[in-house]
Design a protein around this motif. Structure first.
Motif, PDB file in Angstrom:
ATOM      1  N   ALA A  70     -22.302   1.730 -49.384  1.00 59.10           N
ATOM      2  CA  ALA A  70     -21.727   0.533 -50.000  1.00 59.10           C
ATOM      3  C   ALA A  70     -21.716  -0.563 -48.947  1.00 59.10           C
ATOM      4  O   ALA A  70     -21.340  -0.323 -47.793  1.00 59.10           O
ATOM      5  N   GLU A  71     -22.152  -1.752 -49.361  1.00 65.11           N
ATOM      6  CA  GLU A  71     -22.249  -2.875 -48.425  1.00 65.11           C
ATOM      7  C   GLU A  71     -21.660  -4.107 -49.083  1.00 65.11           C
ATOM      8  O   GLU A  71     -22.056  -4.492 -50.186  1.00 65.11           O
ATOM      9  N   LEU A  72     -20.671  -4.716 -48.412  1.00 69.24           N
ATOM     10  CA  LEU A  72     -19.991  -5.886 -48.960  1.00 69.24           C
ATOM     11  C   LEU A  72     -20.155  -7.045 -47.994  1.00 69.24           C
ATOM     12  O   LEU A  72     -19.801  -6.933 -46.814  1.00 69.24           O
ATOM     13  N   THR A  73     -20.712  -8.144 -48.501  1.00 65.32           N
ATOM     14  CA  THR A  73     -20.903  -9.337 -47.677  1.00 65.32           C
ATOM     15  C   THR A  73     -19.890 -10.380 -48.097  1.00 65.32           C
ATOM     16  O   THR A  73     -19.771 -10.727 -49.281  1.00 65.32           O
ATOM     17  N   LEU A  74     -19.158 -10.866 -47.097  1.00 61.10           N
ATOM     18  CA  LEU A  74     -18.097 -11.836 -47.339  1.00 61.10           C
ATOM     19  C   LEU A  74     -18.301 -12.979 -46.346  1.00 61.10           C
ATOM     20  O   LEU A  74     -18.014 -12.840 -45.160  1.00 61.10           O
TER      21      LEU A  74
END
Length: 653
Positions: A70-74
């Motif tokens: 899982a990869e979350l870009t913020l």
């Protein structure tokens, strides 16, 4: 990083093989995002993927995959989490948003399995959950340190009291010695006067008198040495007797005490190891059960179309036009059994899952029981080891004393030999004096002997007086410190009271804040039959291993009302399942506000809100969207309809 320090940006999420998701990508903006859809549309899996990137370990790997990500870009930052299966165990790695996700797991990631929600539904003591984010360990450690210091002061004060009680006896002994010294000095002065008078009457030559005086002086010194040796012999004999008595006491103590063998320690150690192995097996079983439960829950919520098509025997496989919901749920609430491929009622599988949950609870209770038994066995082992160490110390002390006795006896033999030699020397000197003295010197010689004896006794008394005065001065010096010690002890007691009060104040304030926020949330929900939910802080005696102690307990209370308006107090056990779910959610949401979780992680995730009707869900979401940077909620279509249309919606995952 606090929310106030970060500019809220568009979120981009990429998920592969997490929960029931094969692979997906979604983006959403700050504010509220509603994951809209029926059951079995991977909404919970998506929330788990977000949780994983934020730092939580409460996420699962897809059942047919060995690795997920899982990869979350913020904004300019990207947070990742990789799930890897090895030897039947799933491990997690990566660079998540939070180093310590505990607070977020408790009060920001509010899925159905959330610990805070479940604890309320079970009726558990809530103190641990409420106080876990509050650092009272440092205060408790300081309390223990101060208690130890106070105990040391008590021991010192007790020793000083014993010393103080010796003062009257020592002062009496000093007075007696002073009186005896005064008497001896008077007697010596009288003898010296008699000697002067006798010397004046004698007409012996100076040389004869000088020779006699020299022998008399030598005789006096030799007698003094003889008396010193006799005194040392008496002291040594008394010391030997005292040491022998102590050896006898140590032997009696060793005979009365229990002997701890290596076999005894090995037996307890082996039992501890056995219980630990049992605990590990239970934990392994619990982990397997949890995996099975999660897998079944995920299969109910949604899985890959290919797998379901294969189970149903669909010729079109993954290209079937039927939706995932159509494949899993029909008008009769049936699903495809993923173990045999037949159609079964959904409640049958739900019943099986519930039985698995009950079995896991039983295993959890067994594990807790084993932990308690392991704690007791560790205490028993420590007691055995301490008994063994004490016995070893006693034996070492006995051996040292026996060696000391041998040394003292050897010295006693030397002293006795010295005494015999001095006695012979005294006899020789007395014979020499008798040869030198003339008949008219006999009286003078007797006077010299008496004067020498008085001088020796006077020296002994003055030496004893000096010892007594030194001991009195030492005791008085130590007693003078008593006031300082008492002041320090009083200060420590005040500090302990303040620290205990501080913990109570922290607990009281936390409970007050929870009650305030729970009242606010409950007012928002505006239930007719739930008037009030609050936590009551009480003291209760609890058992910790073999010891009992008094601890704070936080009990949840519920005030209900009837249709006639009558209110009454009820317990969690008497609430319906939906009411328990609501109460648990109210508690968890209150924790989110009390502990200001929005300053730690900018997300709040909501799932399993079916116990609350649509309008109330909309009110809750609007209220908490003011605190959270990103509020992501999994909602049924009819519930999502009550959410303001300005908020984003994700309908396909």
């Amino acid at each position: 990083m606090q929310l106030s320090d970060r500019t809220l940006s568009q979120v981009h999420l990429h998920v592969r093989n997490v929960g029931g998701i094969d692979e997906t990508e979604i983006s959403f903006s700050p504010g509220v995002t509603a994951l809209t859809g029926r059951n079995a549309t991977n909404r919970t899996s998506l929330l788990q993927a977000i949780m994983a990137t934020l730092g939580s370990d409460q996420s699962s790997l897809k059942g047919d995959a060995d690795e997920g990500r899982a990869e979350l870009t913020l904004g300019d930052e990207t947070y990742t989490r990789t799930l890897t299966r090895q030897n039947g165990t799933v491990s997690m790695s990566g660079d998540p948003y939070l180093d310590d996700p505990e607070l977020a797991d408790l009060f920001a990631f509010l899925l159905e399995s959330n610990e805070a929600r479940r604890a309320v539904a079970r009726g558990d003591d809530l103190r641990d959950l409420i106080m876990r984010p509050v650092d009272t360990d440092a205060i408790q450690a300081e309390i223990e340190e101060l208690k130890n210091e106070r105990q040391q002061l008590d021991d010192e004060l007790s020793d000083l009291e014993s010393l103080k009680q010796q003062l009257p006896e020592l002062e009496e002994e000093r007075t007696q010695l002073q009186d005896e010294i005064a008497e001896k000095r008077t007697a010596l002065a009288e003898k010296e006067a008699e000697l002067e008078a006798a010397d004046a009457d004698l007409g012996e030559s100076k040389s004869e008198k000088a020779a006699l005086d020299e022998k008399l002086e030598e005789l006096s010194q030799t007698r003094s040495r003889l008396e010193d040796v006799r005194y040392d012999i008496t002291t040594e004999e008394e010391s030997i007797e005292a040491v022998e008595n102590e050896v006898d006491d140590l032997e009696d103590e060793a005979a009365d005490g229990a002997e701890v063998s290596e076999a005894d320690l090995s037996a307890v150690t082996e039992r501890i190891q056995q219980r630990r192995e049992e605990k590990q097996r239970l934990e392994s079983t619990m982990a397997e059960l949890q995996t099975i439960i999660q897998f079944n829950e995920e299969m109910l919520d949604g899985t890959s179309p290919e797998l379901l098509s294969a189970l149903r025997g669909d010729e079109h496989g993954a290209h079937s036009s039927d939706s995932i919901t159509d494949q899993l749920v029909d008008d009769t609430k049936t699903v495809v059994c993923w173990t045999c491929g037949t159609e079964v009622e959904e409640r049958t599988i739900e019943g099986t899952i519930e039985r698995l949950r009950d079995l896991r609870k039983e295993k959890l209770a067994d594990r807790n029981s084993l932990e308690s038994e392991i704690s007791e066995l560790r205490d028993e082992k420590q007691e055995l080891e301490e008994t063994r160490r004490q016995r070893e110390r006693t034996e070492q002390r006995r051996q040292r004393l026996e060696s000391e006795i041998e040394d003292r006896k050897a010295r006693l033999d030397d002293l006795r030999e010295t005494r015999a030699n001095l006695m012979e020397e005294v006899e020789t000197l007395e014979e020499a004096v008798e040869e030198l003295e003339q008949e008219e010197y006999s009286d003078v010689l007797d006077l010299h002997k008496e004067a020498n004896q008085i001088e020796f006794e006077l020296d002994r008394l003055e030496s004893d007086l000096e010892d007594v005065e030194d001991e009195i001065a030492s005791i008085e010096s130590q007693v003078e410190e008593r006031e300082q010690l008492e002041d320090r002890r009083e200060a420590i007691s005040d500090e302990l009271a303040n620290l205990r009060t501080r913990i109570e104040q922290i607990e009281t304030r936390a409970v007050e804040q929870f009650n305030e926020h729970m009242a606010t949330v409950l007012d928002l929900l505006d239930y007719d039959n739930l008037e009030r939910i609050w936590i009551d802080r009480t003291k209760r005696e609890v058992r910790e291993g073999r010891r009992k102690s008094t601890k704070s307990v936080f009990d949840l209370h519920v005030i209900r009302s009837t249709e006639s308006g009558t209110t009454y107090e009820d317990t969690i056990d008497h609430l319906s399942e939906s009411e328990r779910e609501v109460t648990g959610l109210v508690f968890a949401l209150a924790g989110y506000l009390v502990h200001e979780v929005y300053d730690i992680v900018p997300f709040i995730l909501l799932d399993s809100l079916e116990a609350i009707d649509s309008d109330r869900i909309g009110v809750l979401i609007d209220y908490f969207s003011e605190s959270a940077g990103y509020l992501v909620a999994a909602l049924l279509p009819e519930d999502a309809a009550a959410v303001d249309e300005k908020h984003e919606r994700v309908t396909e995952i």
